[in-house]
Scaffold this motif. Structure first.
Motif, PDB file in Angstrom:
ATOM      1  N   MET A   1      -8.427  -2.596   3.777  1.00  0.00           N
ATOM      2  CA  MET A   1      -8.483  -2.453   5.220  1.00  0.00           C
ATOM      3  C   MET A   1      -9.908  -2.714   5.695  1.00  0.00           C
ATOM      4  O   MET A   1     -10.862  -2.304   5.075  1.00  0.00           O
ATOM      5  N   ALA A   2      -9.980  -3.382   6.828  1.00  0.00           N
ATOM      6  CA  ALA A   2     -11.273  -3.581   7.473  1.00  0.00           C
ATOM      7  C   ALA A   2     -11.182  -3.070   8.903  1.00  0.00           C
ATOM      8  O   ALA A   2     -10.190  -3.318   9.585  1.00  0.00           O
ATOM      9  N   ASP A   3     -12.181  -2.322   9.330  1.00  0.00           N
ATOM     10  CA  ASP A   3     -12.270  -1.881  10.722  1.00  0.00           C
ATOM     11  C   ASP A   3     -13.044  -2.939  11.493  1.00  0.00           C
ATOM     12  O   ASP A   3     -14.158  -3.282  11.115  1.00  0.00           O
ATOM     13  N   LEU A   4     -12.440  -3.450  12.567  1.00  0.00           N
ATOM     14  CA  LEU A   4     -13.094  -4.498  13.344  1.00  0.00           C
ATOM     15  C   LEU A   4     -13.176  -4.096  14.814  1.00  0.00           C
ATOM     16  O   LEU A   4     -12.212  -3.550  15.365  1.00  0.00           O
ATOM     17  N   ILE A   5     -14.320  -4.416  15.438  1.00  0.00           N
ATOM     18  CA  ILE A   5     -14.415  -4.230  16.880  1.00  0.00           C
ATOM     19  C   ILE A   5     -13.565  -5.326  17.536  1.00  0.00           C
ATOM     20  O   ILE A   5     -13.231  -6.322  16.899  1.00  0.00           O
ATOM     21  N   GLN A   6     -13.223  -5.140  18.808  1.00  0.00           N
ATOM     22  CA  GLN A   6     -12.292  -6.055  19.457  1.00  0.00           C
ATOM     23  C   GLN A   6     -12.700  -7.514  19.354  1.00  0.00           C
ATOM     24  O   GLN A   6     -11.875  -8.374  19.042  1.00  0.00           O
ATOM     25  N   SER A   7     -13.949  -7.846  19.613  1.00  0.00           N
ATOM     26  CA  SER A   7     -14.357  -9.259  19.596  1.00  0.00           C
ATOM     27  C   SER A   7     -14.131  -9.878  18.215  1.00  0.00           C
ATOM     28  O   SER A   7     -13.641 -11.005  18.104  1.00  0.00           O
ATOM     29  N   ASP A   8     -14.461  -9.155  17.145  1.00  0.00           N
ATOM     30  CA  ASP A   8     -14.251  -9.670  15.788  1.00  0.00           C
ATOM     31  C   ASP A   8     -12.767  -9.773  15.457  1.00  0.00           C
ATOM     32  O   ASP A   8     -12.315 -10.738  14.829  1.00  0.00           O
ATOM     33  N   TRP A   9     -12.001  -8.750  15.884  1.00  0.00           N
ATOM     34  CA  TRP A   9     -10.555  -8.708  15.644  1.00  0.00           C
ATOM     35  C   TRP A   9      -9.886  -9.922  16.291  1.00  0.00           C
ATOM     36  O   TRP A   9      -9.102 -10.621  15.666  1.00  0.00           O
TER      37      TRP A   9
ATOM     38  N   GLU B   1       8.063  -1.675   4.863  1.00  0.00           N
ATOM     39  CA  GLU B   1       8.454  -2.274   3.583  1.00  0.00           C
ATOM     40  C   GLU B   1       9.259  -3.561   3.782  1.00  0.00           C
ATOM     41  O   GLU B   1       9.320  -4.387   2.886  1.00  0.00           O
ATOM     42  N   GLU B   2       9.870  -3.727   4.963  1.00  0.00           N
ATOM     43  CA  GLU B   2      10.648  -4.927   5.270  1.00  0.00           C
ATOM     44  C   GLU B   2       9.747  -6.116   5.641  1.00  0.00           C
ATOM     45  O   GLU B   2      10.223  -7.247   5.704  1.00  0.00           O
ATOM     46  N   LEU B   3       8.477  -5.846   5.917  1.00  0.00           N
ATOM     47  CA  LEU B   3       7.557  -6.902   6.353  1.00  0.00           C
ATOM     48  C   LEU B   3       7.078  -7.744   5.165  1.00  0.00           C
ATOM     49  O   LEU B   3       7.092  -7.301   4.021  1.00  0.00           O
ATOM     50  N   ASP B   4       6.625  -8.937   5.464  1.00  0.00           N
ATOM     51  CA  ASP B   4       6.131  -9.876   4.460  1.00  0.00           C
ATOM     52  C   ASP B   4       4.715  -9.474   4.037  1.00  0.00           C
ATOM     53  O   ASP B   4       3.768  -9.595   4.819  1.00  0.00           O
TER      54      ASP B   4
ATOM     55  N   GLY C   1      -7.351   3.913  17.653  1.00  0.00           N
ATOM     56  CA  GLY C   1      -7.856   3.432  16.357  1.00  0.00           C
ATOM     57  C   GLY C   1      -7.612   4.367  15.196  1.00  0.00           C
ATOM     58  O   GLY C   1      -7.786   3.983  14.045  1.00  0.00           O
ATOM     59  N   GLY C   2      -7.198   5.605  15.465  1.00  0.00           N
ATOM     60  CA  GLY C   2      -6.974   6.578  14.392  1.00  0.00           C
ATOM     61  C   GLY C   2      -5.674   6.355  13.641  1.00  0.00           C
ATOM     62  O   GLY C   2      -5.661   6.255  12.410  1.00  0.00           O
ATOM     63  N   ARG C   3      -4.574   6.283  14.374  1.00  0.00           N
ATOM     64  CA  ARG C   3      -3.274   6.069  13.726  1.00  0.00           C
ATOM     65  C   ARG C   3      -3.203   4.701  13.062  1.00  0.00           C
ATOM     66  O   ARG C   3      -2.583   4.547  12.003  1.00  0.00           O
ATOM     67  N   SER C   4      -3.841   3.698  13.673  1.00  0.00           N
ATOM     68  CA  SER C   4      -3.805   2.363  13.069  1.00  0.00           C
ATOM     69  C   SER C   4      -4.592   2.338  11.762  1.00  0.00           C
ATOM     70  O   SER C   4      -4.200   1.662  10.808  1.00  0.00           O
ATOM     71  N   ALA C   5      -5.677   3.108  11.676  1.00  0.00           N
ATOM     72  CA  ALA C   5      -6.412   3.216  10.406  1.00  0.00           C
ATOM     73  C   ALA C   5      -5.526   3.862   9.351  1.00  0.00           C
ATOM     74  O   ALA C   5      -5.488   3.417   8.196  1.00  0.00           O
ATOM     75  N   GLN C   6      -4.795   4.891   9.755  1.00  0.00           N
ATOM     76  CA  GLN C   6      -3.862   5.571   8.852  1.00  0.00           C
ATOM     77  C   GLN C   6      -2.761   4.592   8.420  1.00  0.00           C
ATOM     78  O   GLN C   6      -2.400   4.535   7.238  1.00  0.00           O
ATOM     79  N   ALA C   7      -2.240   3.813   9.364  1.00  0.00           N
ATOM     80  CA  ALA C   7      -1.204   2.829   9.049  1.00  0.00           C
ATOM     81  C   ALA C   7      -1.717   1.793   8.056  1.00  0.00           C
ATOM     82  O   ALA C   7      -1.015   1.431   7.107  1.00  0.00           O
ATOM     83  N   CYS C   8      -2.937   1.319   8.265  1.00  0.00           N
ATOM     84  CA  CYS C   8      -3.534   0.353   7.334  1.00  0.00           C
ATOM     85  C   CYS C   8      -3.635   0.939   5.930  1.00  0.00           C
ATOM     86  O   CYS C   8      -3.322   0.265   4.942  1.00  0.00           O
ATOM     87  N   ALA C   9      -4.055   2.188   5.832  1.00  0.00           N
ATOM     88  CA  ALA C   9      -4.181   2.844   4.527  1.00  0.00           C
ATOM     89  C   ALA C   9      -2.819   2.953   3.848  1.00  0.00           C
ATOM     90  O   ALA C   9      -2.692   2.682   2.641  1.00  0.00           O
TER      91      ALA C   9
ATOM     92  N   MET D   1      -0.199   1.049   4.420  1.00  0.00           N
ATOM     93  CA  MET D   1       0.221  -0.309   4.068  1.00  0.00           C
ATOM     94  C   MET D   1      -0.493  -0.802   2.816  1.00  0.00           C
ATOM     95  O   MET D   1       0.132  -1.435   1.953  1.00  0.00           O
ATOM     96  N   ASN D   2      -1.773  -0.501   2.688  1.00  0.00           N
ATOM     97  CA  ASN D   2      -2.518  -0.895   1.485  1.00  0.00           C
ATOM     98  C   ASN D   2      -1.918  -0.230   0.248  1.00  0.00           C
ATOM     99  O   ASN D   2      -1.773  -0.864  -0.802  1.00  0.00           O
ATOM    100  N   GLN D   3      -1.528   1.043   0.375  1.00  0.00           N
ATOM    101  CA  GLN D   3      -0.893   1.752  -0.745  1.00  0.00           C
ATOM    102  C   GLN D   3       0.453   1.128  -1.117  1.00  0.00           C
ATOM    103  O   GLN D   3       0.860   1.167  -2.276  1.00  0.00           O
ATOM    104  N   LEU D   4       1.125   0.549  -0.112  1.00  0.00           N
ATOM    105  CA  LEU D   4       2.434  -0.068  -0.347  1.00  0.00           C
ATOM    106  C   LEU D   4       2.328  -1.508  -0.852  1.00  0.00           C
ATOM    107  O   LEU D   4       3.336  -2.165  -1.067  1.00  0.00           O
ATOM    108  N   GLY D   5       1.102  -1.998  -1.013  1.00  0.00           N
ATOM    109  CA  GLY D   5       0.922  -3.327  -1.587  1.00  0.00           C
ATOM    110  C   GLY D   5       0.535  -4.416  -0.609  1.00  0.00           C
ATOM    111  O   GLY D   5       0.527  -5.605  -0.968  1.00  0.00           O
ATOM    112  N   PHE D   6       0.225  -4.058   0.629  1.00  0.00           N
ATOM    113  CA  PHE D   6      -0.263  -5.044   1.589  1.00  0.00           C
ATOM    114  C   PHE D   6      -1.752  -5.258   1.324  1.00  0.00           C
ATOM    115  O   PHE D   6      -2.525  -4.301   1.325  1.00  0.00           O
ATOM    116  N   ASP D   7      -2.134  -6.515   1.096  1.00  0.00           N
ATOM    117  CA  ASP D   7      -3.521  -6.803   0.732  1.00  0.00           C
ATOM    118  C   ASP D   7      -4.462  -6.866   1.925  1.00  0.00           C
ATOM    119  O   ASP D   7      -5.620  -6.475   1.828  1.00  0.00           O
ATOM    120  N   THR D   8      -3.966  -7.375   3.064  1.00  0.00           N
ATOM    121  CA  THR D   8      -4.864  -7.683   4.164  1.00  0.00           C
ATOM    122  C   THR D   8      -4.435  -6.981   5.444  1.00  0.00           C
ATOM    123  O   THR D   8      -3.444  -7.362   6.065  1.00  0.00           O
TER     124      THR D   8
END
Length: 102
Positions: free
Chosen positions: A1-9, A54-57, A69-77, A79-86
């Motif tokens: 997971m990477a935290d990005l400010i809006q312009s970078d995102w 888990e249904e996502l590619d 930004g809090g829940r999305s950080a949790q979601a990223c974590a 997803m990373n545990q479930l095998g999402f690389d990026t």
């Protein structure tokens, strides 16, 4: 997971032809507007969130946001545990979003 400010995102998203925008807010929050082309999976659905994710590619790059930004950080974590690389977390979330809204 990477935290990005809006312009970078946004800059990275615009160059990414393998991207999916994921909104992890509630239905009530999404009713107030969302980032165009985002798919919504409410992180508060607990196990239901995991089943839906888990249904996502897993080969896609996920740009994830919530209200602040809090829940999305949790979601990223999760997803990373479930095998999402990026996964990219939008710092400040939708509450600080200055881009287009649908």
């Amino acid at each position: 997971m990477a935290d990005l400010i809006q312009s970078d995102w946004v800059n990275q998203l615009e160059k990414d032809d393998n991207a999916i925008i994921l909104d992890v807010r509630t239905d009530e929050e999404v009713a107030e507007g969302k980032i165009p082309n985002a798919i919504q999976i409410d992180i508060y659905k607990g196990q239901g969130f995991i089943y839906a994710v888990e249904e996502l590619d897993k080969s896609k790059n996920f740009y994830v946001y919530c209200r602040s930004g809090g829940r999305s950080a949790q979601a990223c974590a999760i997803m990373n545990q479930l095998g999402f690389d990026t996964t990219y977390n939008l710092l400040g979330g939708f509450s600080e979003w200055t881009g287009p809204v649908e």
